[in-house]
Design a protein around this motif. Structure first.
Motif, PDB file in Angstrom:
ATOM      1  N   THR A   6      39.042  36.076  43.934  1.00 53.46           N
ATOM      2  CA  THR A   6      38.733  36.866  42.692  1.00 53.46           C
ATOM      3  C   THR A   6      40.134  37.181  41.894  1.00 53.46           C
ATOM      4  O   THR A   6      40.090  37.132  40.588  1.00 53.46           O
ATOM      5  CB  THR A   6      38.749  38.364  43.820  1.00 53.46           C
ATOM      6  N   TYR A   8      42.399  34.696  41.350  1.00 49.36           N
ATOM      7  CA  TYR A   8      42.333  33.457  40.467  1.00 49.36           C
ATOM      8  C   TYR A   8      41.275  33.459  39.452  1.00 49.36           C
ATOM      9  O   TYR A   8      41.510  33.094  38.261  1.00 49.36           O
ATOM     10  CB  TYR A   8      41.983  32.051  41.374  1.00 49.36           C
ATOM     11  N   LYS A   9      40.114  33.951  39.627  1.00 43.60           N
ATOM     12  CA  LYS A   9      39.177  34.259  38.479  1.00 43.60           C
ATOM     13  C   LYS A   9      39.826  35.098  37.404  1.00 43.60           C
ATOM     14  O   LYS A   9      39.552  34.806  36.147  1.00 43.60           O
ATOM     15  CB  LYS A   9      37.857  34.754  38.996  1.00 43.60           C
ATOM     16  N   HIS A  13      40.350  33.806  33.644  1.00 41.11           N
ATOM     17  CA  HIS A  13      39.748  34.283  32.412  1.00 41.11           C
ATOM     18  C   HIS A  13      40.787  34.635  31.428  1.00 41.11           C
ATOM     19  O   HIS A  13      40.222  34.413  30.328  1.00 41.11           O
ATOM     20  CB  HIS A  13      38.807  35.780  32.947  1.00 41.11           C
ATOM     21  N   PHE A  56      29.529  27.744  42.490  1.00 41.26           N
ATOM     22  CA  PHE A  56      30.390  28.456  41.492  1.00 41.26           C
ATOM     23  C   PHE A  56      29.718  28.872  40.362  1.00 41.26           C
ATOM     24  O   PHE A  56      28.879  28.234  39.987  1.00 41.26           O
ATOM     25  CB  PHE A  56      31.612  27.676  41.268  1.00 41.26           C
ATOM     26  N   ASP A  57      30.275  29.720  39.502  1.00 41.08           N
ATOM     27  CA  ASP A  57      29.851  30.119  38.415  1.00 41.08           C
ATOM     28  C   ASP A  57      30.085  29.251  37.133  1.00 41.08           C
ATOM     29  O   ASP A  57      30.787  28.262  37.516  1.00 41.08           O
ATOM     30  CB  ASP A  57      30.063  31.612  37.991  1.00 41.08           C
ATOM     31  N   LEU A  60      34.280  28.923  36.493  1.00 45.88           N
ATOM     32  CA  LEU A  60      35.069  28.147  37.584  1.00 45.88           C
ATOM     33  C   LEU A  60      34.655  26.536  37.730  1.00 45.88           C
ATOM     34  O   LEU A  60      35.496  25.856  38.057  1.00 45.88           O
ATOM     35  CB  LEU A  60      34.581  28.796  39.029  1.00 45.88           C
ATOM     36  N   GLN A  63      36.340  24.548  34.341  1.00 46.64           N
ATOM     37  CA  GLN A  63      37.526  25.116  33.787  1.00 46.64           C
ATOM     38  C   GLN A  63      38.110  24.124  33.123  1.00 46.64           C
ATOM     39  O   GLN A  63      38.870  24.128  32.021  1.00 46.64           O
ATOM     40  CB  GLN A  63      38.339  25.722  34.940  1.00 46.64           C
ATOM     41  N   GLY A  84      27.510  34.547  38.746  1.00 46.00           N
ATOM     42  CA  GLY A  84      28.387  35.286  37.961  1.00 46.00           C
ATOM     43  C   GLY A  84      27.974  36.605  37.391  1.00 46.00           C
ATOM     44  O   GLY A  84      27.488  37.264  38.063  1.00 46.00           O
ATOM     45  N   LEU A 203      32.067  34.449  45.907  1.00 40.15           N
ATOM     46  CA  LEU A 203      31.078  33.604  45.178  1.00 40.15           C
ATOM     47  C   LEU A 203      29.625  33.522  45.653  1.00 40.15           C
ATOM     48  O   LEU A 203      28.657  32.970  44.819  1.00 40.15           O
ATOM     49  CB  LEU A 203      31.558  32.379  44.918  1.00 40.15           C
TER      50      LEU A 203
END
Length: 300
Positions: A6, A8-9, A13, A56-57, A60, A63, A84, A203
């Protein structure tokens, strides 16, 4: 303990915004919402749409590619429904419905023509988009992805030692997730046990709906016929993919015919864009440059 995925996301972003990306929510229709990363500023650059795998979304998954390509291309990174921030109250769970929603979202953003880059499940949706919307999809780069027929599915399950895709794609424990990633990777790096627990917690939501997505994945052999693709299609593969091996890639190339080109990456498994991002990016940049050059030459 704070969930590191969370955190890291949130950092990721912020980094995406620094390279000119922004997150948008699009109403596809009442009850269906698409979350997608798009260029902050309107641009005439060639549109490249990244379609993520089953896990993953979008941001991610892609990236490293967004960071490498955002200055050169108009990059779009959607989340599939039930990943996501994308959601629907419709009952459809097929790749065709995902393809329809992606196409509607892109058109609402003003995208007229694009190259799709799809990984695994994303490539399966990409093949469907290329078939359904040839006016929108100019070309496709399918990474470790095929038109997923019953015979392809059965052979893949046998290779990885699983009875069903639900068991493999929707692990219930941190240990099961580690097994999944170990199969997907050429060489899974050593990670603390809590990392797998945090990935699972952050996730793997919408389990019921994702199970329904998985159950629609496989196409019956008797119902399958190879579409007549008008687009240029590149198959960009990890040479050590245990799930969809190189023979599967060669068979897909033969199915698609003269419009298909197979490119492979050494020492990479089912996730070459994550395992070997620099090599993957170099090969993808060459592919995209050749596709854009072809479009320019055709137009002139």
């Amino acid at each position: 303990m704070v969930n590191i995925i969370t955190v890291y996301k949130l950092l990721l972003h912020g980094l995406m915004k620094l390279v000119g990306m922004t997150q948008k929510t699009i109403d596809i229709e009442p009850g269906t919402i698409l979350n997608i990363w798009v260029p902050k500023k309107a641009t005439e650059k060639h549109a490249v749409v990244f379609l993520h795998a089953f896990g993953f979304d979008g941001i991610l998954t892609w990236q490293f590619q967004v960071l490498a390509l955002a200055k050169t291309y108009a990059v779009y990174v959607p989340d599939f429904l039930f990943f996501g921030g994308s959601i629907t109250d419709r009952s459809e769970r097929t790749a065709s419905f995902q393809a329809e929603c992606m196409a509607k979202g892109l058109r609402k953003l003003g995208v007229k023509r694009c190259t799709l880059v799809g990984l695994s499940y994303g490539g399966m949706v990409g093949f469907k988009m290329a078939e359904m919307y040839p006016d929108l999809v100019e070309s496709l780069v399918a990474t470790c992805s095929v038109m997923f027929t019953e015979s392809v599915s059965n052979a893949a399950l046998e290779r990885i030692g699983f009875d069903s895709w639900v068991d493999y794609l929707l692990p219930k424990t941190a240990d099961a997730l580690k097994v999944k990633l170990d199969i997907a990777c050429y060489k899974l790096p050593t990670l603390p046990a809590f990392v797998f627990k945090h990935i699972l917690e952050a996730l793997f939501d919408h389990r019921k709906e994702r199970k329904e997505l998985v159950e629609t994945l496989v196409i019956s052999d008797k119902d399958f016929s190879v579409p007549r693709f008008t687009q240029k299609i590149y198959l960009l593969w990890g040479e050590n993919d245990k799930i969809l091996d190189m023979q599967t890639a060669r068979n897909c190339k033969e199915q698609v015919g003269e419009n298909a080109t197979l490119v492979s990456i050494e020492k990479a498994g089912h996730l070459p864009n994550v395992e070997r991002p620099f090599v993957y990016n170099r090969k993808l940049k060459r592919i995209l440059a050749s596709l854009v050059e072809t479009v320019v030459n055709t137009a002139s």
